[in-house]
Design a protein around this motif. Structure first.
Motif, mmCIF file in Angstrom:
data_model
loop_
_atom_site.group_PDB
_atom_site.id
_atom_site.type_symbol
_atom_site.label_atom_id
_atom_site.label_comp_id
_atom_site.label_asym_id
_atom_site.label_seq_id
_atom_site.Cartn_x
_atom_site.Cartn_y
_atom_site.Cartn_z
ATOM 1 N N ILE A 61 -9.151 2.257 20.551
ATOM 2 C CA ILE A 61 -8.699 2.312 19.151
ATOM 3 C C ILE A 61 -9.449 3.409 18.405
ATOM 4 O O ILE A 61 -8.847 4.196 17.663
ATOM 5 N N ARG A 62 -10.739 3.507 18.636
ATOM 6 C CA ARG A 62 -11.517 4.555 17.954
ATOM 7 C C ARG A 62 -11.094 5.947 18.405
ATOM 8 O O ARG A 62 -10.982 6.869 17.613
ATOM 9 N N ARG A 63 -10.827 6.082 19.710
ATOM 10 C CA ARG A 63 -10.422 7.400 20.214
ATOM 11 C C ARG A 63 -9.070 7.806 19.626
ATOM 12 O O ARG A 63 -8.897 8.934 19.162
ATOM 13 N N LEU A 64 -8.121 6.861 19.604
ATOM 14 C CA LEU A 64 -6.794 7.211 19.089
ATOM 15 C C LEU A 64 -6.807 7.415 17.580
ATOM 16 O O LEU A 64 -6.082 8.264 17.054
ATOM 17 N N SER A 65 -7.650 6.667 16.871
ATOM 18 C CA SER A 65 -7.779 6.887 15.422
ATOM 19 C C SER A 65 -8.340 8.280 15.163
ATOM 20 O O SER A 65 -7.866 9.000 14.271
ATOM 21 N N ALA A 66 -9.343 8.655 15.958
ATOM 22 C CA ALA A 66 -9.938 9.987 15.808
ATOM 23 C C ALA A 66 -8.914 11.067 16.150
ATOM 24 O O ALA A 66 -8.813 12.089 15.468
ATOM 25 N N GLN A 67 -8.137 10.824 17.206
ATOM 26 C CA GLN A 67 -7.098 11.788 17.600
ATOM 27 C C GLN A 67 -6.102 11.999 16.459
ATOM 28 O O GLN A 67 -5.777 13.122 16.086
ATOM 29 N N ARG A 68 -5.625 10.890 15.882
ATOM 30 C CA ARG A 68 -4.646 11.007 14.797
ATOM 31 C C ARG A 68 -5.260 11.708 13.591
ATOM 32 O O ARG A 68 -4.623 12.574 12.976
ATOM 33 N N TYR A 69 -6.525 11.367 13.291
ATOM 34 C CA TYR A 69 -7.186 12.011 12.161
ATOM 35 C C TYR A 69 -7.241 13.527 12.375
ATOM 36 O O TYR A 69 -6.909 14.308 11.478
ATOM 37 N N VAL A 70 -7.677 13.925 13.564
ATOM 38 C CA VAL A 70 -7.851 15.358 13.844
ATOM 39 C C VAL A 70 -6.505 16.085 13.774
ATOM 40 O O VAL A 70 -6.394 17.166 13.179
ATOM 41 N N LEU A 71 -5.457 15.494 14.344
ATOM 42 C CA LEU A 71 -4.144 16.160 14.337
ATOM 43 C C LEU A 71 -3.581 16.231 12.924
ATOM 44 O O LEU A 71 -3.022 17.256 12.519
ATOM 45 N N ASN A 72 -3.741 15.154 12.151
ATOM 46 C CA ASN A 72 -3.267 15.181 10.760
ATOM 47 C C ASN A 72 -4.029 16.230 9.947
ATOM 48 O O ASN A 72 -3.457 16.937 9.127
ATOM 49 N N PHE A 73 -5.336 16.310 10.211
ATOM 50 C CA PHE A 73 -6.185 17.256 9.488
ATOM 51 C C PHE A 73 -5.784 18.703 9.776
ATOM 52 O O PHE A 73 -5.698 19.540 8.879
ATOM 53 N N VAL A 74 -5.516 18.987 11.035
ATOM 54 C CA VAL A 74 -5.316 20.379 11.425
ATOM 55 C C VAL A 74 -3.869 20.849 11.226
ATOM 56 O O VAL A 74 -3.610 22.062 11.135
ATOM 57 N N ALA A 75 -2.923 19.918 11.134
ATOM 58 C CA ALA A 75 -1.500 20.289 11.082
ATOM 59 C C ALA A 75 -1.152 21.295 9.978
ATOM 60 O O ALA A 75 -0.417 22.249 10.246
ATOM 61 N N PRO A 76 -1.659 21.140 8.738
ATOM 62 C CA PRO A 76 -1.294 22.126 7.711
ATOM 63 C C PRO A 76 -1.785 23.537 8.048
ATOM 64 O O PRO A 76 -1.124 24.521 7.692
ATOM 65 N N PHE A 77 -2.904 23.645 8.738
ATOM 66 C CA PHE A 77 -3.397 24.965 9.149
ATOM 67 C C PHE A 77 -2.524 25.521 10.268
ATOM 68 O O PHE A 77 -2.174 26.698 10.273
ATOM 69 N N VAL A 78 -2.156 24.660 11.200
ATOM 70 C CA VAL A 78 -1.312 25.084 12.320
ATOM 71 C C VAL A 78 0.064 25.520 11.809
ATOM 72 O O VAL A 78 0.661 26.463 12.338
ATOM 73 N N ALA A 79 0.544 24.865 10.750
ATOM 74 C CA ALA A 79 1.865 25.204 10.201
ATOM 75 C C ALA A 79 1.943 26.675 9.793
ATOM 76 O O ALA A 79 3.022 27.274 9.826
ATOM 77 N N ALA A 80 0.800 27.247 9.456
ATOM 78 C CA ALA A 80 0.776 28.640 9.005
ATOM 79 C C ALA A 80 0.568 29.629 10.155
ATOM 80 O O ALA A 80 0.507 30.839 9.929
ATOM 81 N N ILE A 81 0.433 29.117 11.377
ATOM 82 C CA ILE A 81 0.167 29.978 12.541
ATOM 83 C C ILE A 81 1.415 29.993 13.432
ATOM 84 O O ILE A 81 1.916 28.932 13.808
ATOM 85 N N PRO A 82 1.926 31.177 13.778
ATOM 86 C CA PRO A 82 3.098 31.195 14.661
ATOM 87 C C PRO A 82 2.727 30.804 16.092
ATOM 88 O O PRO A 82 1.560 30.901 16.479
ATOM 89 N N GLY A 83 3.738 30.365 16.837
ATOM 90 C CA GLY A 83 3.523 30.044 18.246
ATOM 91 C C GLY A 83 3.779 28.587 18.537
ATOM 92 O O GLY A 83 3.780 27.748 17.635
ATOM 93 N N PRO A 84 3.985 28.278 19.816
ATOM 94 C CA PRO A 84 4.272 26.894 20.203
ATOM 95 C C PRO A 84 3.030 26.009 20.156
ATOM 96 O O PRO A 84 1.906 26.486 19.992
#
Ligand code: SAM
Length: 159
Positions: free
Chosen positions: A8-31
């Motif tokens: 549960i802690r690992r998946l919570s951390a995973q979701r936190y990290v992906l949610n955190f980084v997504a707006p930055f990734v949205a501005a970067i081209p590429g798959p």
């Protein structure tokens, strides 16, 4: 902590990290590259976070729920240590890897081959999120907030 607490802690951390980084990734081209498609839950989260973005998923076998099977051409089956070599130069904006195991010797081996493949598949300025710590000169560690227990998840920016 129990293994249930731990996942549960690992998946919570995973979701936190992906949610955190997504707006930055949205501005970067590429798959996006999803290393370890598994059941496809993270794949589903990524496609909701970054709608329309191509997500290339890797696993040794297809075991995803039918609703989260990537389209033909975006699923690469086989040993990732070999198949990911074919992604060199794709200039991904984000590579996410959730392929840690409870076996230290397996994880030590993964930590050896994964960092150079992650660097080769991503563009400068891209992000790499991983459940395993990755040591590479071109992966700059990004500090995570204190509410993420140290060692649960790792985030890097590709130099
Ligand atoms: C923890 S699961 C990923 C779970 C996924 N995030 C999800 O949402 O369901 C790890 C997956 O990576 C795959 N895997 C781990 N190491 C691998 C390797 N060296 N080559 C190919 N697949 C690998 C396993 O088959 C497994 O499906």
């Amino acid at each position: 902590v129990s293994r249930l607490d731990s996942v549960i802690r690992r998946l919570s951390a995973q979701r936190y990290v992906l949610n955190f980084v997504a707006p930055f990734v949205a501005a970067i081209p590429g798959p996006i590259i999803e290393v370890g498609l598994g059941n496809g839950r993270t794949y589903d989260h990524l496609r909701q976070l970054l709608p329309g973005r191509r997500i290339i998923a890797l696993d040794r076998q297809l075991c995803a729920h039918p609703s989260t099977v990537p389209p033909a051409g975006d699923l690469i089956l086989g040993e990732i240590g070999e198949t990911a070599k074919g992604l060199s130069g794709v200039e991904a904006a984000l590579l996410h890897a959730d392929i840690g195991t409870a076996f230290p010797e397996v994880d030590a081996e993964t930590r050896r081959w994964l960092p150079p493949l992650a660097v080769a598949a991503t563009r400068q300025g891209a992000y790499v999120a991983s459940g395993l710590e990755l040591a590479h000169q071109q992966l700059k560690p990004i500090a995570l907030p204190a509410d993420i227990e140290p060692g649960r998840y790792y985030l890097y920016q590709r130099r």
